[in-house]
Design a protein around this motif. Structure first.
Motif, PDB file in Angstrom:
ATOM      1  N   VAL A 139       0.852  -1.189   0.000  1.00  0.00           N
ATOM      2  CA  VAL A 139       0.000   0.000   0.000  1.00  0.00           C
ATOM      3  C   VAL A 139       0.886   1.236   0.000  1.00  0.00           C
ATOM      4  N   GLY A 140       0.963   1.913  -1.146  1.00  0.00           N
ATOM      5  CA  GLY A 140       1.759   3.128  -1.263  1.00  0.00           C
ATOM      6  C   GLY A 140       0.885   4.359  -1.167  1.00  0.00           C
ATOM      7  N   THR A 141       1.508   5.518  -1.135  1.00  0.00           N
ATOM      8  CA  THR A 141       0.753   6.762  -1.024  1.00  0.00           C
ATOM      9  C   THR A 141      -0.127   6.994  -2.243  1.00  0.00           C
ATOM     10  N   THR A 142       0.382   6.657  -3.431  1.00  0.00           N
ATOM     11  CA  THR A 142      -0.355   6.910  -4.667  1.00  0.00           C
ATOM     12  C   THR A 142      -1.090   5.683  -5.180  1.00  0.00           C
ATOM     13  N   TYR A 143      -0.429   4.529  -5.158  1.00  0.00           N
ATOM     14  CA  TYR A 143      -1.039   3.305  -5.679  1.00  0.00           C
ATOM     15  C   TYR A 143      -0.897   2.153  -4.687  1.00  0.00           C
ATOM     16  N   THR A 144      -1.872   1.248  -4.745  1.00  0.00           N
ATOM     17  CA  THR A 144      -1.819  -0.007  -3.999  1.00  0.00           C
ATOM     18  C   THR A 144      -1.606  -1.132  -4.995  1.00  0.00           C
ATOM     19  N   GLY A 159       5.081   8.901  -3.650  1.00  0.00           N
ATOM     20  CA  GLY A 159       4.163  10.000  -3.844  1.00  0.00           C
ATOM     21  C   GLY A 159       4.178  10.994  -2.696  1.00  0.00           C
ATOM     22  N   GLY A 160       4.162  10.474  -1.462  1.00  0.00           N
ATOM     23  CA  GLY A 160       4.103  11.356  -0.306  1.00  0.00           C
ATOM     24  C   GLY A 160       5.394  11.518   0.443  1.00  0.00           C
ATOM     25  N   ALA A 180       8.524  14.878  -2.287  1.00  0.00           N
ATOM     26  CA  ALA A 180       8.376  13.676  -3.101  1.00  0.00           C
ATOM     27  C   ALA A 180       7.502  13.973  -4.312  1.00  0.00           C
ATOM     28  N   GLY A 181       6.867  12.937  -4.835  1.00  0.00           N
ATOM     29  CA  GLY A 181       6.112  13.081  -6.084  1.00  0.00           C
ATOM     30  C   GLY A 181       5.006  14.112  -6.040  1.00  0.00           C
ATOM     31  N   GLU A 182       4.239  14.160  -4.936  1.00  0.00           N
ATOM     32  CA  GLU A 182       3.137  15.120  -4.854  1.00  0.00           C
ATOM     33  C   GLU A 182       3.644  16.556  -4.811  1.00  0.00           C
ATOM     34  N   MET A 183       4.757  16.790  -4.118  1.00  0.00           N
ATOM     35  CA  MET A 183       5.350  18.123  -4.095  1.00  0.00           C
ATOM     36  C   MET A 183       5.880  18.516  -5.471  1.00  0.00           C
ATOM     37  N   LEU A 184       6.410  17.540  -6.185  1.00  0.00           N
ATOM     38  CA  LEU A 184       6.883  17.796  -7.539  1.00  0.00           C
ATOM     39  C   LEU A 184       5.711  18.188  -8.437  1.00  0.00           C
ATOM     40  N   ASP A 185       4.566  17.540  -8.230  1.00  0.00           N
ATOM     41  CA  ASP A 185       3.368  17.892  -8.997  1.00  0.00           C
ATOM     42  C   ASP A 185       2.949  19.337  -8.724  1.00  0.00           C
TER      43      ASP A 185
END
Length: 472
Positions: free
Chosen positions: A14-19, A215-216, A239-244
């Protein structure tokens, strides 16, 4: 001990963006779904009502209230069309009177890409993980049920389950996992493994420095002989969300020429004499969290399609004449992207003015290369050489083109020449995105692994305290 040499097992990450979930021994997961859920409250089914629009906007803010920065971003990114739609839901005196009545707090969940991307009245989008840690177990359980029961069509009573857990998973979350598997689903056995250990196992390394850009959370974790060296763990929200968010600011929030980002759900498309024409629709009962999620899905697709990491420290003057790349937005407009495709990813190496006001544990982020050096320098001197030569990149945001080369180059300029820097190559994009799950799949399929399972019988006899010994 549980089972024998031929025990089939399930693996879930279970990841921040995808499971990701699937069968042990397979190359890739069977199920990859967003780790986000759509929620309607009050026992409703998502249909429109007279006062639901106001209540939905309010509840959307509550869902995102764990991060004040996220709330600020949600309230400032509504386009004029959506803002007008929300303003239409201003409550009347009669509506206010109805809102004072007791509200049914029962929740209905919508899971999977189709479930959460289909607009429904009053549906909030909730992400159950914060800083890589599960905060909403009810939502996570719904995701598990969807992955195993509805998608894979398996009964957890019949399979042992290997669970990839965050390196910094708190004890109360580990206890909750045991209760969920043994008491709620009656699984015969389970095993918890740190995600960084599985990532190193996936590439065949027993000593490695795992750089997980998810992601997080972005983390650097030294692994030695299958164990995490806790004193060397470093983690940050950059991480990824901050990059977005950084990419969104560069493309759509320019001071001189701001551009409106219109998500697909607001568009009504039709063909007129062979030409595609679009018009805006209004949905007064759309929540702010759903609108924000759909906008950021467009931004994330832009990032994954065209962004890359610069060869060296980003200098705007050096990229003034870089060839521009076209991207078609959902409303048919063509977005010409030049230096922004390099500038956004630069925050992973030089955050500059894009700082985090409240990072995890007060950590001061100064770039991934500095995180790597800090992690390795806390370890024993005799293993530092092996760690520098075995850097494993994993996580969804690690697939950015040019990232391994840039990391190698920056590290070589910052450490003694006696050390050799090497990032472990992967042959496919999937190996980076699903590296943790792949490591779990390999581990759980080993014939000797049956000795490691924590069985339900052992759990009933010794309780959760057995975790410390069997799943360190």
């Amino acid at each position: 001990m549980y089972g024998g040499d031929e025990v089939g097992a399930l693996v879930i990450d279970v990841g921040t963006t995808y499971t990701k979930a699937g069968y042990a021994g397979e190359d890739l997961p069977k199920v990859v779904i967003p780790t986000a859920v759509g929620i309607t409250r009050g026992g409703g089914n998502g249909k429109q009502s007279d006062n639901s629009g106001v209540r939905a906007v309010s509840s959307a803010m509550e869902v995102e209230s764990a991060s004040k920065e996220d709330v600020k971003m949600m309230t400032t990114t509504l386009p004029p069309s959506a803002t007008a739609a929300v303003s239409e839901a201003t409550p009347s005196a009669d509506t206010k009177r109805k809102m004072k009545q007791p509200i049914n707090n029962s929740r209905k969940y919508f899971i999977g890409s189709q479930g959460i991307k289909f607009r429904r009245d009053n549906m909030d989008i909730c992400k159950p993980l914060r800083n890589g840690i599960v905060k909403d177990w009810e939502a996570v359980e719904q995701i598990w049920n969807y992955a195993f029961t509805k998608h894979m069509r398996v009964d957890l009573k019949e399979f042992p389950v290997l669970v990839a857990e965050p390196t910094f998973n708190p004890p109360e979350n580990r206890k909750k996992l045991m209760e969920l598997l043994f008491e709620k689903h009656n699984s015969p056995a389970t095993f918890l493994v740190k995600d960084s250990v599985l990532a190193s196992f996936a590439v065949g390394k027993h000593v490695a420095l795992v750089v997980d850009i998810g992601g997080g959370v972005t983390s650097t974790v030294p692994v030695h002989d299958g164990y995490v060296l806790n004193k060397g763990v470093r983690k940050t929200r950059m991480a990824g969300e901050m990059l977005d968010v950084a990419l969104e600011q560069l493309l759509f929030r320019k001071k001189d020429t701001p551009l409106e980002l219109v998500p697909p759900y607001l568009l009504k498309k039709k063909f007129d004499k062979g030409a595609l024409k679009t018009s805006l629709s209004t949905f007064p009962n759309t929540t702010a969290s759903f609108h924000r999620y759909m906008c950021m899905e467009v931004v994330r697709d832009i990032k994954e399609s065209i962004c890359r990491v610069a060869d060296s420290s980003f200098n705007p003057k050096d990229y003034e004449n870089v060839p521009r790349t076209s991207y078609e937005l959902p409303d048919g407009k063509i977005l010409e992207i030049g230096s922004e495709r390099y500038e956004a990813s630069e925050i992973l190496f030089n955050p500059g003015n894009f700082n985090i006001s409240q990072d995890i544990g007060g950590f001061k982020f100064n770039g991934i290369p500095n995180m790597v050096i800090e992690s390795i320098n806390t370890c024993e001197p005799d293993i530092r050489r092996d760690l520098f030569s075995s850097i494993v990149l994993t996580g969804g945001s690690s697939i950015l083109p040019g990232l391994p080369e840039r990391l190698n180059r920056d590290l070589e300029h910052s450490i003694p020449s006696a050390f050799k820097v090497k990032t472990i190559p992967t042959s496919t994009k999937s190996e980076k995105c699903y590296g943790v799950w792949i490591g779990g799949s390999i581990l759980a399929s080993l014939g000797t692994f049956h000795q490691m399972w924590l069985s339900k019988q052992e759990y009933e006899e010794h309780g959760v305290n057995l975790l410390r010994r069997k799943c360190p």
